[in-house]
Design an enzyme around this catalytic site. Structure first.
Site, PDB file in Angstrom:
ATOM      1  N   ASN A  95       0.849  -1.197   0.000  1.00  0.00           N
ATOM      2  CA  ASN A  95       0.000   0.000   0.000  1.00  0.00           C
ATOM      3  C   ASN A  95       0.887   1.250   0.000  1.00  0.00           C
ATOM      4  OD1 ASN A  95      -2.289   1.522   0.001  1.00  0.00           O
ATOM      5  ND2 ASN A  95      -2.884   1.096   2.114  1.00  0.00           N
ATOM      6  N   GLU A 355      -4.462   5.957   2.855  1.00  0.00           N
ATOM      7  CA  GLU A 355      -4.537   4.540   3.203  1.00  0.00           C
ATOM      8  C   GLU A 355      -5.981   4.096   3.407  1.00  0.00           C
ATOM      9  OE1 GLU A 355      -2.123   6.485   3.780  1.00  0.00           O
ATOM     10  OE2 GLU A 355      -0.227   5.419   4.160  1.00  0.00           O
ATOM     11  N   HIS A 401      -1.852   2.906   9.354  1.00  0.00           N
ATOM     12  CA  HIS A 401      -0.890   3.128  10.437  1.00  0.00           C
ATOM     13  C   HIS A 401      -1.181   4.393  11.234  1.00  0.00           C
ATOM     14  CE1 HIS A 401       1.691   5.761   7.579  1.00  0.00           C
ATOM     15  NE2 HIS A 401       0.577   5.474   6.970  1.00  0.00           N
TER      16      HIS A 401
END
Ligand code: DC
Length: 676
Positions: A95, A355, A401
């Site tokens: 990603n 993301e 994240h």
């Protein structure tokens, strides 16, 4: 590291000390690519070691680049000098936008010039992220680019040869992702031999500091791009990448934001010092420090470090256009929960294509914490939470994240609610050790750090159960028996007698107490050291166990080990096994389990363990020894082996380890405030 379904953070109170940040993701992946495209060797130091850099390194290797890893943060890249030794490759880029966009541009242009065909794929989310504007620009240039899935998204196939049209300016949109422009700027010097090449940006360029970073790194590799405002960029004729020989990657400024925020939220005697980024940084996200300052934090900067303390409290509400700090702006949304009024973050439309859809995700998770949140296409308004408004929440992280790292900042809530981070390992994208690093600079009140006690007789499987639970929860383990075994062993090494008669002697008792108090023990990488000796194996011997059982009846020994045992209560939590964990050492533990099994079952297990180590003893003799030890542990006057009043009994005679783990995790879930 944290390959867990969830990680629970107890309420955090103080922050202080020094953190060293991992390398910047954005710089790491640009430098790796530039080094690979240059001629000659480049030593890249302080490189980020994470998912996003791993996919870049693997891709470069697949393209024929030789990489030599000196250690986890140092890689020597032998550059390809702008030519590809392989003509076909299928690349998996996870990603990582910082790998997908630039590699698409580089391979499209090199395939056009030299021939070849390359496929670029990623995870499912990558196949939803935009790349159409870059593909448009590459097609204008005459490069062959085909969509293998949906129009506008990866996966892609780039192929050549093809005649490149470099004379006319190339137009690229700048208002969806600045990475499209960055990708062109990184790739075009490879084909700018005969004439200069101009790129024109259509639409308002977002995230300008990232483009500026690209230009600075291009300059480090010998290519000076001329810039006309943020609209026109010209790559000079005869451009050629030249390695500077060695590059140090700065610490990640976006990652710094979590530590700046922690310092801004937690009272402390000493500042949080963040090493690796500072005023000399080329990363736009250092400007987060200014936003934090505007909210009340005290930030002092040096070239390569920042010192941050809490200042105004509560924080001051903020209105900010975050276009220049899109990633760190997420951290501002968390700080806004602690402000004196609603904060509005504008210019964050790019959050939608990161993301995850970060505007939707952030709004949903802040609401889960109890907050009122308003959202628009490219803005977010966060209302602060009053002390009684916070809820203990299990925060979703969307394989993002930054959602996980941001979530940890909810643990400073004044309501002292714990916070659960689901799928915490997603931090591996850019900061695999994020939580361990956080524990280095934050503190909780010891009473808030959860302890699970597993007490019970010898060979009941306490150690196995405790270790399995700790692995599932990401907690520390205390094998308290090992400490008594260490005292037994230390006594044997020092020639102090431990037989029943000697133990009556007060002088012997005092010596044993002294040995226990000054035990030169060190736990490192799963090994246990007594002074210079690795005693991991010796501790498990029957002899050490028997000595432990005898010395553990000495009150001075037990008292001496108390502080040592309690010191294991560290963030984020502890699973402690022994005889008196629930009764004496951690009477306030959140869950106490008393583990038993029939004496025969325990003797059979011990027999099996010994056989595996090629040691032999009859089951009958082991049974007799176990019963004698149980009797001694139960009968001693100090901290005898008994179940704590509030312990839950678990007889695992007929249970597998997995079944016992499931039972205890079920009990644990009931004691946590997060619901099912
Ligand atoms: O669990 P173990 O076999 O490693 O323990 C060795 C001895 O140490 C055991 O016989 C009793 C003693 N012990 C204790 O008294 N209190 C504890 N918390 C743990 C062990």
């Amino acid at each position: 590291m944290y390959d867990l379904p969830f990680l629970d953070l107890p309420p955090l109170r103080r922050a202080g000390g020094t953190v060293r940040l991992p390398g910047s993701k954005s710089i790491s992946n640009r430098v790796l690519l530039l080094a690979a495209l240059s001629a000659g060797r480049t030593v890249v130091r302080d490189l980020l070691d994470s998912d996003d850099t791993r996919v870049m390194l693997q891709a470069l290797q697949a393209l024929g680049c030789t990489l030599q890893r000196l250690d986890s943060t140092t890689v020597v890249v032998s550059g390809l000098g702008g030519r590809l030794p392989v003509r076909q490759a299928a690349l998996f880029l996870g990603n990582a936008g910082t790998a997908m966009r630039p590699l698409t541009a580089v391979l499209a242009l090199l395939a056009a010039r030299e021939g070849g065909a390359f496929e670029l794929r990623g995870v499912a989310r990558m196949h939803e992220r935009p790349i159409g504007d870059l593909v448009e620009a590459l097609r204008q240039l005459g490069a062959g680019v085909a969509y293998l899935g949906q129009e506008g998204n990866p996966p892609l196939r780039v192929h050549g040869p093809a005649a490149l049209k470099l004379a006319a300016p190339i137009r690229v949109r700048g208002d969806v992702s600045s990475q499209f422009l960055t990708a062109l700027l990184l790739a075009l010097p490879l084909v700018a031999q005969a004439q200069p090449i101009t790129v024109e940006v259509a639409g308002e360029l977002i995230s300008k500091p990232y483009v500026e970073m690209t230009l600075k790194l291009l300059a480090r590799f010998g290519v000076a791009v001329q810039r006309d405002g943020w609209q026109r960029f010209t790559i000079p004729a005869g451009a050629r990448y030249v390695t500077p020989g060695e590059v140090h990657v700065e610490g990640d400024a976006s990652a710094a934001s979590y530590f700046i925020a922690a310092a801004a939220l937690a009272a402390s005697d000493q500042p949080v010092t963040i090493e690796g980024v500072g005023l000399a940084s080329i990363q736009g996200d250092v400007a987060f420090a200014d936003a934090a300052r505007a909210m009340g934090a005290t930030v002092e900067g040096e070239a390569n470090r920042l010192h941050v303390r809490r200042g105004a409290w509560p924080l001051r509400a903020l209105e900010l256009d975050c276009n220049a700090i899109p990633d760190a702006a997420m951290t501002l949304a968390m700080l806004a929960l602690y402000a004196d009024g609603p904060s509005t973050l504008r210019g964050i439309g790019s959050w939608r294509v990161k993301e995850t859809d970060r505007i939707a995700a952030m709004a949903a998770e802040l609401r889960r914490l109890g907050a009122t949140v308003e959202e628009g296409a490219d803005w977010l308004r966060v209302h602060p939470l009053p002390a009684d408004g916070w809820r203990a929440a299990a925060l979703r992280t969307y394989d993002d994240h930054r959602m996980a790292m941001c979530g940890s900042l909810a643990a400073f809530n004044p309501a002292r609610q714990p916070v659960r981070i689901l799928d915490p390992k997603c931090v591996a994208k850019t900061f695999p050790d994020y939580f361990e690093t956080l524990w280095q600079v934050v503190e909780a009140d010891p009473a808030d750090i959860p302890v699970i006690c597993i007490d019970g007789p010898s060979a009941s499987g306490k150690g196995t159960l405790a270790a399995a639970l700790a692995r599932r929860l990401g907690y520390h383990v205390l094998d308290s028996g090992a400490l008594y075994r260490l005292v037994g062993l230390a006594a044997m090494r020092a020639g102090v007698p431990t037989d029943a008669a000697a133990l009556q002697d007060e002088a012997v008792q005092a010596r044993l107490g002294e040995l226990a108090r000054t035990l030169p023990v060190r736990f490192a990488d799963g090994r246990i050291w007594l002074g210079q000796e690795d005693v991991t194996a010796a501790l498990r011997s029957e002899e050490a166990g028997a000595a432990a059982s005898r010395v553990s009846a000495v009150p001075a020994v037990r008292t001496a080990l108390l502080a040592l045992q309690r010191a294991f209560r560290r963030l984020p939590g502890l699973v402690a096994d022994g005889r008196d964990m629930g009764t004496v050492v951690f009477p306030d533990a959140a869950l106490k389990v008393f583990l038993t099994a029939s004496a025969r079952a325990r003797a059979e297990r011990r027999h099996e363990q010994l056989r595996a180590r090629n040691e032999h003893a009859s089951i009958e003799s082991l049974l007799a020894e176990l019963e004698a030890r149980d009797a001694r542990d139960r009968a001693r006057s100090v901290a005898p082996l008994v179940a704590a009043e509030d312990a839950l009994a678990l007889d695992n005679t007929h249970q597998s380890v997995d079944e016992s783990v499931a039972t205890v995790l079920g009990w644990w879930a009931q004691r946590r405030p997060f619901g099912a």
